[in-house]
Design a protein around this motif. Structure first.
Motif, mmCIF file in Angstrom:
data_model
loop_
_atom_site.group_PDB
_atom_site.id
_atom_site.type_symbol
_atom_site.label_atom_id
_atom_site.label_comp_id
_atom_site.label_asym_id
_atom_site.label_seq_id
_atom_site.Cartn_x
_atom_site.Cartn_y
_atom_site.Cartn_z
ATOM 1 N N MET A 1 0.846 -1.175 0.000
ATOM 2 C CA MET A 1 0.000 0.000 0.000
ATOM 3 C C MET A 1 0.890 1.235 0.000
ATOM 4 S SD MET A 1 -2.760 1.089 2.886
ATOM 5 C CE MET A 1 -4.365 1.072 2.138
ATOM 6 N N ALA A 2 0.592 2.197 -0.835
ATOM 7 C CA ALA A 2 1.371 3.430 -0.905
ATOM 8 C C ALA A 2 0.730 4.478 0.007
ATOM 9 C CB ALA A 2 1.413 3.927 -2.334
ATOM 10 N N TYR A 3 1.567 5.239 0.662
ATOM 11 C CA TYR A 3 1.092 6.280 1.557
ATOM 12 C C TYR A 3 1.538 7.629 1.026
ATOM 13 C CZ TYR A 3 0.238 2.379 4.630
ATOM 14 O OH TYR A 3 -0.219 1.207 5.146
ATOM 15 N N ASN A 4 0.635 8.611 1.102
ATOM 16 C CA ASN A 4 0.992 9.919 0.586
ATOM 17 C C ASN A 4 1.871 10.675 1.586
ATOM 18 O OD1 ASN A 4 -0.671 11.277 2.490
ATOM 19 N ND2 ASN A 4 -2.430 11.126 1.139
ATOM 20 N N LYS A 5 2.450 11.751 1.104
ATOM 21 C CA LYS A 5 3.403 12.523 1.891
ATOM 22 C C LYS A 5 2.760 13.089 3.162
ATOM 23 C CE LYS A 5 6.472 16.466 1.531
ATOM 24 N NZ LYS A 5 6.947 17.554 0.700
ATOM 25 N N ARG A 6 1.532 13.570 3.055
ATOM 26 C CA ARG A 6 0.852 14.159 4.220
ATOM 27 C C ARG A 6 0.682 13.109 5.322
ATOM 28 N NH1 ARG A 6 -4.562 16.932 3.023
ATOM 29 N NH2 ARG A 6 -3.272 18.753 2.709
ATOM 30 N N PHE A 7 0.240 11.900 4.919
ATOM 31 C CA PHE A 7 0.069 10.822 5.883
ATOM 32 C C PHE A 7 1.407 10.482 6.549
ATOM 33 C CE2 PHE A 7 0.489 6.393 7.023
ATOM 34 C CZ PHE A 7 -0.584 6.203 7.853
ATOM 35 N N LEU A 8 2.461 10.297 5.736
ATOM 36 C CA LEU A 8 3.773 9.929 6.276
ATOM 37 C C LEU A 8 4.311 11.000 7.208
ATOM 38 C CD1 LEU A 8 5.414 8.267 3.159
ATOM 39 C CD2 LEU A 8 4.650 7.132 5.248
ATOM 40 N N ASN A 9 4.123 12.275 6.854
ATOM 41 C CA ASN A 9 4.585 13.361 7.726
ATOM 42 C C ASN A 9 3.847 13.360 9.059
ATOM 43 O OD1 ASN A 9 6.525 14.306 5.970
ATOM 44 N ND2 ASN A 9 5.224 15.877 5.089
ATOM 45 N N LYS A 10 2.521 13.173 9.015
ATOM 46 C CA LYS A 10 1.729 13.153 10.253
ATOM 47 C C LYS A 10 2.115 11.944 11.109
ATOM 48 C CE LYS A 10 -3.036 13.503 11.875
ATOM 49 N NZ LYS A 10 -4.447 13.557 11.490
ATOM 50 N N PHE A 11 2.281 10.806 10.460
ATOM 51 C CA PHE A 11 2.682 9.581 11.167
ATOM 52 C C PHE A 11 4.062 9.773 11.801
ATOM 53 C CE2 PHE A 11 4.733 5.368 11.118
ATOM 54 C CZ PHE A 11 3.847 4.659 11.915
ATOM 55 N N ALA A 12 5.017 10.278 11.034
ATOM 56 C CA ALA A 12 6.375 10.497 11.541
ATOM 57 C C ALA A 12 6.381 11.503 12.676
ATOM 58 C CB ALA A 12 7.295 10.964 10.408
#
Length: 180
Positions: A1-12
């Motif tokens: 599953m690919a995750y968008n940049k906004r999701f990855l930034n919030k997760f990180a």
């Protein structure tokens, strides 16, 4: 599953602020079951996209964008940095840590550190250079990867990674035997 940049930034950002990976995932996707969140969070933490997002969150403001050169540098560091506990304890290498687990047993406590997989980072670098798994793409890049595979340093890296994985399995199996 690919995750968008906004999701990855919030997760990180959630992980960097001290949340567990599962909690950070649930904050990003609140309608997901906790067991699914734990599985997905564990998977995400090993992806180069997450590593870049985490480096961005911890080292730079969110408004900046990593250049291709910076991404290559981070992935190269992920490949070349030793993954032993002593190396990962250094402040400049902490961004490579994807998880820390503490376990208690009758013989004492044990800390288990998970780090970025060097082979996955190497694959991401290859993809940036145009290599595709189906062998299509830029022929020069495919030839470059073939030369890399023949390189003694690459072989040494793979041997080190295999040794680390073997040591982990031995430790896990000896811990299991000790608990029985």
């Amino acid at each position: 599953m690919a995750y968008n940049k906004r999701f990855l930034n919030k997760f990180a950002k959630g992980v960097s602020n001290g949340l567990s990976a599962t909690e950070a995932y649930l904050r990003c996707r609140p309608n997901v079951k906790r067991t699914s969140a734990a599985t997905q969070a564990s998977t995400i933490m090993r992806t180069p996209g997450y590593l870049m997002a985490r480096a961005l969150v911890e080292g730079v403001t969110e408004d900046n964008i990593l250049t291709r050169v910076e991404i290559r540098r981070l992935l190269t560091l992920a490949v070349l940095t030793p993954k032993d506990a002593e190396s990962l304890a250094l402040p400049e290498n902490r961004w490579l840590i994807t998880g820390i687990a503490l376990s208690e047993s009758a013989t004492g406590s044990r800390q288990s550190i998970k780090a970025v997989n060097a082979v996955q980072a190497l694959i991401a670098l290859a993809k940036m250079d145009g290599y595709r798994e189906d062998g299509e793409g830029d022929g020069a890049q495919n030839e470059g990867l073939a030369a890399l595979e023949k390189s003694p340093l690459y072989g040494e890296l793979l041997a080190q990674e295999a040794a680390v994985q073997l040591a982990k399995r031995v430790r896990e199996s000896s811990a299991t035997v000790g608990q029985v």
